[in-house]
Design an enzyme around this catalytic site. Structure first.
Site, PDB file in Angstrom:
ATOM      1  N   SER A  38       0.914  -1.325  -0.062  1.00 32.83           N
ATOM      2  CA  SER A  38       0.170  -0.008   0.137  1.00 32.83           C
ATOM      3  C   SER A  38       0.941   1.314   0.041  1.00 32.83           C
ATOM      4  CB  SER A  38      -0.794  -0.147   1.176  1.00 32.83           C
ATOM      5  OG  SER A  38      -1.904   0.940   1.097  1.00 32.83           O
ATOM      6  N   ASP A  74      -8.557  -5.759  -5.041  1.00 33.89           N
ATOM      7  CA  ASP A  74      -8.417  -4.358  -4.318  1.00 33.89           C
ATOM      8  C   ASP A  74      -9.647  -3.430  -4.289  1.00 33.89           C
ATOM      9  OD1 ASP A  74      -7.265  -2.261  -2.678  1.00 33.89           O
ATOM     10  OD2 ASP A  74      -5.330  -3.180  -3.385  1.00 33.89           O
ATOM     11  N   HIS A 113      -7.168  -6.203  -0.427  1.00 36.59           N
ATOM     12  CA  HIS A 113      -6.184  -5.166  -0.214  1.00 36.59           C
ATOM     13  C   HIS A 113      -5.036  -5.624   0.669  1.00 36.59           C
ATOM     14  CE1 HIS A 113      -3.893  -1.217  -0.427  1.00 36.59           C
ATOM     15  NE2 HIS A 113      -4.105  -1.230   1.017  1.00 36.59           N
TER      16      HIS A 113
END
Length: 256
Positions: free
Chosen positions: A83, A205, A232
């Site tokens: 991320s 995601d 995610h």
């Protein structure tokens, strides 16, 4: 299966989380003899830094800088970012190119120079208008936090309920001002161009869409692209596959 590979993995968490989120991957990697470091970036995990004192990305990223700066001469690491942790990987590739064996981006921000333009922000910033108390502002507040009630629906819809519950319990406030100020000017002769990169696309995601990931990959093509059937948080929802991909990357780039 016999594994003779021996690598040092440094696993970087996303914004608002901590090194704890890698607990499954760390266990799997260490069980095969790999060395693993899972640092907490400033004001993350169990780091006690007050989020309101984090004024720059350099402040936020200091724990990783300290690890890389302290590596013995000649030692390289496989640097993995999830991320927003992709920003840390990019910065480290620029600052410590001789210390990085390969940079791995997992459903992550992968922008060569960080957030320099509005297009950068569009490509590398999740839409927080639904799952956060703040939206994508040009001048975001110094700190923010995701709406925990929407976390399972948005970020870990495929993950075990236990992991999602743990994430909600341990989530920290994000130094959004410092993250939005992550800008990495690069010299023309930078050694960072020689550091191989790998992108692992998270196919379900809802934080960084597949379209966003594909755009970042197209703008700054990595050496390899893999896909994983996950939300995610593949370290929660598909740890076995992610573990296998990380070992595959380590084996391929062992001599770099």
């Amino acid at each position: 299966m016999t594994i003779t590979l021996s690598a040092h993995f440094v696993l970087i968490h996303g914004a608002g989380y901590g090194g704890w989120c890698w607990y499954k991957i760390r266990c799997l990697l260490e069980s095969t003899g790999q060395k693993v470091s899972c640092p907490d970036l400033s004001c993350s995990g169990i780091d006690l830094t007050d989020v309101d004192t984090i004024r720059s990305f350099q402040d936020y990223n200091k724990p990783l800088d300290d690890i890389l700066a302290s590596l013995p001469e000649g030692e390289k690491v496989i640097l993995v970012g999830h991320s927003a942790g992709g920003l840390s990987v990019t910065k480290a590739i620029q600052n410590f190119p001789d210390k990085i064996q390969v940079g791995v981006f997992i459903g992550a921000v992968m922008l060569r120079n960080g957030f320099q333009t509005e297009q950068d922000r569009k490509d590398g910033t999740p839409d927080l208008s639904v799952n956060s108390e703040v939206s994508n502002n040009v001048n975001p507040p110094p700190s923010a936090i995701y709406n925990k009630e929407d976390q399972r629906k948005i970020s870990c819809q495929m993950s075990p309920l236990e992991d999602c519950t743990l994430a909600k319990m341990l989530q920290r406030t994000i130094p959004s001002g410092a993250l939005s100020g992550a800008v990495f000017p690069e010299g023309k002769d930078s050694k960072s161009n020689n550091v191989p990169r790998v992108y692992i696309k998270t196919m379900h995601d809802n934080v960084f869409s597949r379209k966003q990931q594909d755009v970042m990959i197209k703008r700054w093509p990595p050496h390899d692209v893999y896909s994983i059937d996950s939300d995610h948080f593949p370290m929660f929802s598909n740890p076995s596959h992610l573990f296998g991909l990380l070992l595959r990357v380590a084996a391929k780039f062992e001599c770099f």
